[in-house]
Write a protein that holds these residues in place. Structure first.
Motif, PDB file in Angstrom:
ATOM      1  N   SER A 291      -2.354  -0.263   2.035  1.00 37.52           N
ATOM      2  CA  SER A 291      -2.296   0.125   0.624  1.00 37.52           C
ATOM      3  C   SER A 291      -3.078  -0.900  -0.198  1.00 37.52           C
ATOM      4  O   SER A 291      -3.398  -1.998   0.286  1.00 37.52           O
ATOM      5  CB  SER A 291      -0.836   0.136   0.169  1.00 37.52           C
ATOM      6  N   ALA A 292      -3.350  -0.554  -1.470  1.00 41.02           N
ATOM      7  CA  ALA A 292      -4.129  -1.466  -2.324  1.00 41.02           C
ATOM      8  C   ALA A 292      -3.419  -2.811  -2.431  1.00 41.02           C
ATOM      9  O   ALA A 292      -4.055  -3.881  -2.373  1.00 41.02           O
ATOM     10  CB  ALA A 292      -4.316  -0.831  -3.691  1.00 41.02           C
ATOM     11  N   ALA A 293      -2.080  -2.757  -2.560  1.00 40.96           N
ATOM     12  CA  ALA A 293      -1.326  -4.008  -2.709  1.00 40.96           C
ATOM     13  C   ALA A 293      -1.472  -4.864  -1.442  1.00 40.96           C
ATOM     14  O   ALA A 293      -1.704  -6.084  -1.516  1.00 40.96           O
ATOM     15  CB  ALA A 293       0.143  -3.694  -2.972  1.00 40.96           C
ATOM     16  N   ASP A 294      -1.346  -4.216  -0.287  1.00 44.95           N
ATOM     17  CA  ASP A 294      -1.474  -4.959   0.975  1.00 44.95           C
ATOM     18  C   ASP A 294      -2.889  -5.491   1.162  1.00 44.95           C
ATOM     19  O   ASP A 294      -3.090  -6.595   1.668  1.00 44.95           O
ATOM     20  CB  ASP A 294      -1.115  -4.050   2.158  1.00 44.95           C
ATOM     21  N   ARG A 295      -3.860  -4.694   0.733  1.00 45.76           N
ATOM     22  CA  ARG A 295      -5.264  -5.145   0.884  1.00 45.76           C
ATOM     23  C   ARG A 295      -5.459  -6.441   0.115  1.00 45.76           C
ATOM     24  O   ARG A 295      -6.085  -7.378   0.595  1.00 45.76           O
ATOM     25  CB  ARG A 295      -6.259  -4.110   0.333  1.00 45.76           C
ATOM     26  N   ALA A 296      -4.878  -6.460  -1.101  1.00 47.42           N
ATOM     27  CA  ALA A 296      -5.032  -7.673  -1.918  1.00 47.42           C
ATOM     28  C   ALA A 296      -4.253  -8.823  -1.264  1.00 47.42           C
ATOM     29  O   ALA A 296      -4.769  -9.941  -1.117  1.00 47.42           O
ATOM     30  CB  ALA A 296      -4.528  -7.395  -3.325  1.00 47.42           C
ATOM     31  N   ASP A 301     -10.429  -6.993   1.634  1.00 46.06           N
ATOM     32  CA  ASP A 301     -11.698  -6.492   1.086  1.00 46.06           C
ATOM     33  C   ASP A 301     -12.695  -7.622   0.914  1.00 46.06           C
ATOM     34  O   ASP A 301     -12.300  -8.715   0.498  1.00 46.06           O
ATOM     35  CB  ASP A 301     -11.446  -5.788  -0.248  1.00 46.06           C
TER      36      ASP A 301
END
Ligand code: ATP
Ligand code: MG
Length: 961
Positions: A291-296, A301
């Motif tokens: 998810s975006a939160a996990d990616r951050a 990225d």
């Protein structure tokens, strides 16, 4: 060329025009026609043309006599159990398997083993899921070969389940085969069958409970596959660890739980992989699906920073989509099994951290390992994820500090050394995470602690025997494992043979099992190769290990010393000789992780990471006394435990075979299959059979084939065997079969062939003698011929009858198989057969419906028309009636009018008459008055009187007038 073939070949004629087996370089043994023979004797070269109807057409090829084997139609009689073949030879085994494969019968029995050729296609009609209940419904009646259903993974599972239920003995299903042969899929098929069969007749509430548990066991597969499987050149979903799953059942036979033991995770794949392959799936899944939160949080990225993960494999959109979907599945599976959210985050923090750590590049700076600023920041990020101190970790990666008598010495590492230490950290943490997952799955699925399962079935999905161009330490461990399993198998098979001998009343004193104990001792015993390897842990080297091995074992019958010193040594395994390279063997055995690094990771502020490396420092110290735990030792101990466990069970074997390396359906390579049959120990099964009484002929077959060798009229079986002068060690008569060893059978066949040759020669001689007319010689020949013919005819007629019956049976079988093939070929011509048929059916149905509705409409129209006509006629009739009625009415009306008019006329006439009457009466009255004069004057004449007078004729009325 197997031993059996030598016997048979000796008496076979390999002449132009004959059909035989030829050993083709790619197809191995294949049926061929002999086109020509060049040269003679041992130097003869045979030109063969393959006759295979299926597979790739092959051109003519040349072989020596050693690559030929005879064939007779009778030997190729279709059988489900290959050990039922009278003549056992590699060529015949392969041909049977090949024929079965081309008619989509990919499962075959060879004694107690089930051979499963990977079909790479889930649509085979004979094994579609809808047939599973047929197997389940056979229940305990179908145990051990009693079933009429085709052999399949389900039959193995069925046997295991009902043997467990009836004998109360634990069972094991041992699945092996080369990479991509279908072991893991096979284990899943067995698991699904066991889950379904165990609750087939269960009441709904039990069924629901068992189904929920089964669901948890199923979903543990995607978790283990995400962390333990990877794409390799041989299999896109290759298991990089061995697995033994104990399925636990309650007293009523329902599935209660599962316990998994894993073996030898391939640690080197965590830090690198060959071109065209991938590391473990979980790295790619996390990158694609987080998810975006996990990616951050995990710094994922841009994904381009993890180039090391994509070496040689371009990342297609399709891959990303599949990995993202798999990631979602695994996350969901963690939830279903019962992992806590923070635990799952801990797991993925290790995965992400390793992805970052392996992206670090140590560069040499004045012979010391150095990190760029960017890479240092990356290391800081990793330490943030793992809760470690970055300076400590960097120091341990780039230097080694020793304390000697109060002095501290620091040695700087080179860039290569630093990279190796980094790799060791990644491997240790990944391995720790994998072990943690297995441990937690067991905590959640194992019902041992709560319900005391009474029975269990073990499912072993383990790497098969490996023999590559270059073999290393991993192959040594894997092949040692297979060698041990083979020994266990040999023992079991031999026992079964002994059981058959005792059933048939045969004395098996002269039969001995094959023995691979010397090879096992060479590797695993005291001072064996593993021991020598462990000796190198402290200050040893790869070369020292090889020297020691050569010195100690150069006389060992299973050890092979290389003639040139090229860093290799050979081991004679049951499946053939394998040459191993000694490169990195010491390091691979050691799994080195510096104690200081262990300490750093164990002191991590992140609880998940802190718990990954097992026991505490005190235990480390104790272990240091014993010496470090080496991979070979851990593996050998695990293997011993596994075999002890399996020994307690009744085993069932499945050998998976990959028909072709292309991983596509309907491609068969004889050479590849043959090599696997060798590695899977299938040919060893044949050899065991050949060590004992390899030939087992039913009484009537034996008599029909060999009675022509006997003297005198039609001896019975015992007399025949006596006349043939066999010793009990060579030939024995059992209750239903005659048991023969190879050599006596060879002699028997030779005598029979010689006699048949003599018959031919005698016939020719007789013809010649008759041609030259007279003489005693001719008479003698005639007598001899008559005698030989008499013998031959009695035995032969019986034999011929049986052969005919067999041929008829064969032809029927072949026709049936052909029909099946044609049917299946039609079916298989499109992969979406069902859809296609459904579509066809829908179209036909729609057409039919349209036709039917058309007919119905037509019918209705016709009926309507008829009804309309009928109604019209009715209406017409009615109208005509009405019309007629109207006419009648009109006429009546007219009549009525006329009558009315007439009545009116009559009334008028009557009126007129009345008036006339009145007038007449008046006139009469007047007349009477006048007639009667004055006397009558004053008399009143009543009307009645007048009437009466008139009636009396006194007066004549006007009307009458
Ligand atoms: N019974 C089967 N029917 C159809 N296809 C199958 C079957 N078994 C295996 N396959 C196909 O073969 C592929 C490889 O199978 P699987 O992963 O079970 O091999 P494996 O023997 O476990 O290999 P490895 O040792 O590399 O783990 C599967 O992905 C699937 O496509
Ligand atoms: Mg597998």
């Amino acid at each position: 060329f197997g031993p059996m073939s030598v016997d048979v070949r000796k008496h076979a004629t390999f002449e132009p025009g004959a059909v035989c087996f030829g050993c083709h370089p790619e197809d191995s043994w294949t049926l061929c026609a002999i086109d020509a023979v060049e040269g003679n004797g041992d130097q003869a070269v045979y030109v063969l043309t393959p006759r295979a109807a299926d597979g790739a057409p092959r051109g003519a090829f040349r072989v020596s006599a050693a690559a030929l084997a005879p064939v007779e139609d009778e030997w190729l009689k279709p059988v489900q159990d290959l050990l039922e073949m009278t003549v056992l030879h590699d060529s015949l085994l392969l041909e049977q398997i090949r024929r079965r494969y081309w008619v989509d019968t990919v499962y075959t029995k060879i004694g107690p083993i089930v051979l499963a050729l990977n079909p790479f296609c889930y649509d085979l009609p004979l094994y579609c899921d809808s047939r599973m209940p047929l197997y389940i419904e056979e229940r305990e009646q179908a145990l051990d070969g009693e079933s009429q259903l085709p052999v399949h993974h389900w039959s193995v599972a069925h046997n295991a389940y009902w043997s467990m239920r009836t004998t109360h003995r634990p069972q094991s299903v041992l699945i092996s085969g080369e990479s991509g042969a279908g072991k893991t899929e096979g284990a899943k098929i067995v698991l699904r069958y066991l889950a379904k069969a165990s609750t087939y007749d269960a009441p709904p509430q039990d069924k629901a409970r068992a189904t929920a548990l089964t669901e948890k066991i199923y979903v543990s597969s995607p978790i283990l596959e995400a962390f333990g499987n990877a794409k390799t050149l041989r299999n896109d979903n290759s298991s990089r660890f061995g697995k033994f799953m104990k399925l636990q059942f309650g007293p009523e036979g329902y599935l209660h739980g599962a316990h998994t033991t894993n073996y030898l995770l391939e640690r080197s794949r965590v830090v690198g992989h060959a071109e065209g392959e991938r590391s473990y799936h979980t790295f790619y899944q996390l990158l694609a699906g987080a998810s975006a939160a996990d990616r951050a949080a995990f710094g994922l990225d841009p994904p381009g920073q993890f180039d090391w993960l994509f070496k040689g494999v371009p990342r297609t959109e399709e891959d990303v989509a599949r990995d993202a979907a798999d990631y979602a599945t695994v996350r969901e599976a963690f939830g279903i099994v019962g992992f806590r959210e923070e635990e799952v985050r801990g797991i993925y923090s290790v995965v992400a951290g390793i992805a970052h750590l392996q992206a670090l590049q140590f560069t040499p700076l004045k012979d010391k390992a150095h990190l760029s600023d960017e890479d240092f920041e990356r290391l800081q990020f990793v330490c943030g994820l793992w809760g470690c101190n970055v300076d400590c970790l960097l120091a341990e990666l780039t230097t080694t500090t020793t304390h000697i008598r109060g002095d501290t010495f620091t040695v700087h590492h080179t860039a290569t050394q630093a990279s190796e230490i980094r790799d060791a950290v990644s491997k240790a943490l990944y391995d720790g995470t994998f072990q943690h997952i297995v441990r937690r799955l067991n905590e959640m699925l194992d019902c041992q602690a709560t319900t005391q399962p009474t029975q269990w079935i073990g499912l072993l999905d383990i790497f098969g025997f490996e023999n590559f161009r270059d073999n290393f330490f991993e192959q040594l461990c894997i092949n040692y494992c297979n060698e041990r399993l083979q020994q266990h198998y040999n023992g079991c098979i031999f026992e079964r043979d002994l059981a058959e001998y005792s059933r048939e009343g045969i004395d098996a004193g002269s039969v001995s099992p094959p023995n691979n104990q010397p090879t096992l001792d060479l590797i695993g015993a005291k001072m064996g190769l593993f021991d020598l390897l462990d000796d190198q842990v402290k200050n040893g080297s790869d070369d020292q290990f090889l020297d020691m091995a050569e010195t100690k074992h150069h006389r060992h019958k299973s050890f092979r010393k290389s003639r040139i010193r090229n860093g290799t040594f050979g081991v004679a395994h049951y499946a053939g000789e394998v040459w191993y390279r000694h490169k990195d063997i010491r390091d691979k055995n050691l799994n080195p992780l510096k104690p200081q690094l262990r300490m750093i990771l164990r002191d991590s502020a992140a609880p998940f990471v802190a718990g990954l490396l097992g026991p505490d420092p005190e235990a480390d110290a104790a272990r240091a006394q014993r010496g470090p735990e080496t991979v070979s030792r851990t593996f050998a101990n695990g293997l011993q435990e596994l075999l002890d466990t399996i020994d307690r069970t009744q085993p069932h074997w499945i050998r998976c075979i990959k028909p072709h390396h292309s991983n596509r359906p309907r491609v068969f390579s004889g050479a590849e299959v043959m090599a696997q049959l060798q590695c899977a120990g299938v040919l060893e099964t044949v050899r065991i059979r050949q060590n004992g009484f390899a030939i087992r002929l039913p009484h009537e077959d034996f008599g029909a084939r060999f009675r022509l060798l006997a003297a005198g009229p039609r001896p019975d079986l015992r007399q025949l065997v006596e006349q043939l002068r066999f010793q009990p060690v060579d030939c024995q008569i059992g209750r239903t079969k005659v048991f023969l060893k190879n050599d006596p059978y060879k002699r028997l066949e030779a005598s029979r062939n010689t006699l048949l040759d003599q018959v031919g020669t005698t016939v020719q001689a007789f013809a010649r003698a008759k041609g030259s007319a007279h003489g005693a010689h001719a008479r003698r020949l005639v007598q001899a011929l008559v005698r030989v013919q008499a013998h031959a005819r009695t035995s032969y007629s019986e034999w011929v009858r049986m052969v005919r019956e067999r041929m008829l049976y064969d032809r029927r079988c072949r026709t049936a198989v052909l029909l099946q093939t044609l049917g299946r070929a039609r079916i298989a011509s499109t992969r979406s057969w069902h859809k296609h048929v459904h579509r066809c059916l829908w179209t036909v149905q729609a057409g039919c419906r349209a036709q039917v509705s058309h007919f119905v409409v037509l019918n209705k129209q016709r009926q309507y028309h008829q009804a309309l006509v009928a109604s019209t006629i009715l209406v017409q009739q009615h109208l005509r009636g009405v019309h007629a009625q109207l006419g009648a009415l009109n006429r009546q009306e007219a009549l009525a009018d006329m009558l009315t008019a007439e009545l009116e006329v009559i009334a008028e006439m009557q009126e007129q008459r009345r008036q006339a009457e009145e007038r007449r009466r008046q006139a009469l009255r007047d007349k009477v008055r006048a007639t009667m004069g004055a006397a009558a004057e004053g008399l009143e004449v009543s009307a009645a009187e007048l009437e009466a007078a008139t009636a009396a004729g006194h007066f004549v009325s006007d009307t009458q007038t």
